[in-house]
Design an enzyme around this catalytic site. Structure first.
Site, PDB file in Angstrom:
ATOM      1  N   LYS A 130       0.845  -1.207   0.000  1.00  9.19           N
ATOM      2  CA  LYS A 130       0.000   0.000   0.000  1.00  9.19           C
ATOM      3  C   LYS A 130       0.876   1.252   0.000  1.00  9.19           C
ATOM      4  O   LYS A 130       0.622   2.213  -0.736  1.00  9.19           O
ATOM      5  CB  LYS A 130      -0.931  -0.016   1.223  1.00  9.19           C
TER       6      LYS A 130
ATOM      7  N   GLN B  82      -4.361  -1.405   9.606  1.00  6.37           N
ATOM      8  CA  GLN B  82      -4.328  -2.763   9.039  1.00  6.37           C
ATOM      9  C   GLN B  82      -4.902  -3.766  10.037  1.00  6.37           C
ATOM     10  O   GLN B  82      -4.530  -3.788  11.201  1.00  6.37           O
ATOM     11  CB  GLN B  82      -2.884  -3.128   8.657  1.00  6.37           C
TER      12      GLN B  82
ATOM     13  N   ASP C 171     -11.115   2.776   4.208  1.00  5.58           N
ATOM     14  CA  ASP C 171     -11.431   1.345   4.161  1.00  5.58           C
ATOM     15  C   ASP C 171     -12.941   1.118   4.056  1.00  5.58           C
ATOM     16  O   ASP C 171     -13.382   0.024   3.700  1.00  5.58           O
ATOM     17  CB  ASP C 171     -10.969   0.669   5.470  1.00  5.58           C
TER      18      ASP C 171
END
Ligand code: GUN
Length: 297
Positions: A54, A98, A121
């Protein structure tokens, strides 16, 4: 005949070019760089490799990016304090924590702490709720990537029977909701299968589009799919190490056998994975553009 292989690398590459152009325009017109912070807790090897990918993509696309790598034993309060710092930081438009987090940290409370406007997200309940009523701000990245793969590959979803295997909050539930909305690239009839589903094959065999996210290597075999179907494999299973020391991966679908029977299929790696990262960048770009719009730009 062997199936058409849907390359996430190719489709993601096209979308990344579009993002790059938009980032340059945003920079030259408004002097704004999309800003993304990734927050990783601990040393989970899969999480490290996702966050590294990412960060690499964010830099390649010209984003302002910050990488926070925190010790495994950080407290929930310390983590939420850090999230709050980035909630208030105008250079940061997207906050990614994460998952999974260590057991002593409550993931839901952490997600709740992220400002929904920076929740790239799409995991915050506000964003999940908006998704449900067809007014999404950010689509969760993996479902968003799957939908874009279908659209850009010309796979018709309208009126199609989509069977989703797996009901996670990250993939199964949101993709099912997205594909049954009355909208372009959706409008499908959707069945969700899960661990309590009886006779799984009787459902998967009826799918025009089969989306598999159950986390079990090669669990979907050729006898479980309909001839001519499209298969999207979300699974990423580590099944060993390659001679050059990299993780050997396979999906939840028995790719070699299934590809001989279906119309189209995504490979693992190189299918959904590259799309997920690209959609995170697209969401961060969108978050940055929203700040311009909100300032009347
Ligand atoms: N862990 C597995 N998939 C994801 C994802 O899409 N986002 C985050 N934050 N964590 C994950």
């Amino acid at each position: 005949m062997s199936a058409r292989i849907i390359s996430g690398i190719e489709v993601a590459g096209e979308i990344r070019q579009e993002i790059k152009r938009d980032v340059e325009a945003l920079k030259s017109r408004y002097h704004i760089e999309p800003g993304l912070v990734t927050i990783l807790v601990g040393n989970n090897p899969a999480s490290i490799s996702y966050v590294t990918a990412k960060q690499k993509t964010a830099k390649e696309l010209g984003f302002y990016s910050i990488e926070e790598n925190l010790r495994e034993d950080i407290t929930q309060e310390e983590l939420i304090f850090m999230i709050d710092k980035y909630n208030k930081d105008d250079r940061i438009h997207g906050i990614l924590v994460q998952m999974p987090l260590p057991k002593h940290i409550n993931e839901r409370e952490v997600i709740y702490a992220i400002n929904p406007d920076k929740d790239v997200d799409g995991f915050h309940p506000v964003n999940m709720g908006r998704l449900l009523i067809g007014e999404a701000l950010f689509y969760p990245c993996t479902p968003y990537g799957i939908q874009q793969l279908l659209i850009k590959s010309g796979i018709e979803t309208e009126g199609a029977h989509v069977v989703v295997v797996g009901r996670s909050n990250i993939v199964g539930k949101p993709i099912a909701i997205m594909l049954c909305q009355k909208a372009k690239g959706a409008n499908a009839t959707v069945t969700i299968c899960h661990t309590a589903t009886k006779d799984l094959a009787s459902h998967t065999k009826r799918a025009d589009i089969l989306i598999v996210a159950l986390g079990s290597p090669k669990a979907i075999t050729a006898d479980m799919v309909k001839e001519g179907a499209t298969v999207i494999d979300v699974g990423v299973n580590r099944i060993g190490v390659t001679p050059d020391g990299k993780a050997k991966l396979c999906g939840d679908v028995d790719f070699e056998a299934v590809k001989e029977k279906v119309y189209a299929i995504t490979p693992v790696p190189g299918g959904v994975g590259p799309m997920t990262i690209t959609m995170l960048m697209l969401n961060t770009l969108k978050a940055a553009k929203r700040t311009v719009e909100m300032q009347g730009g």
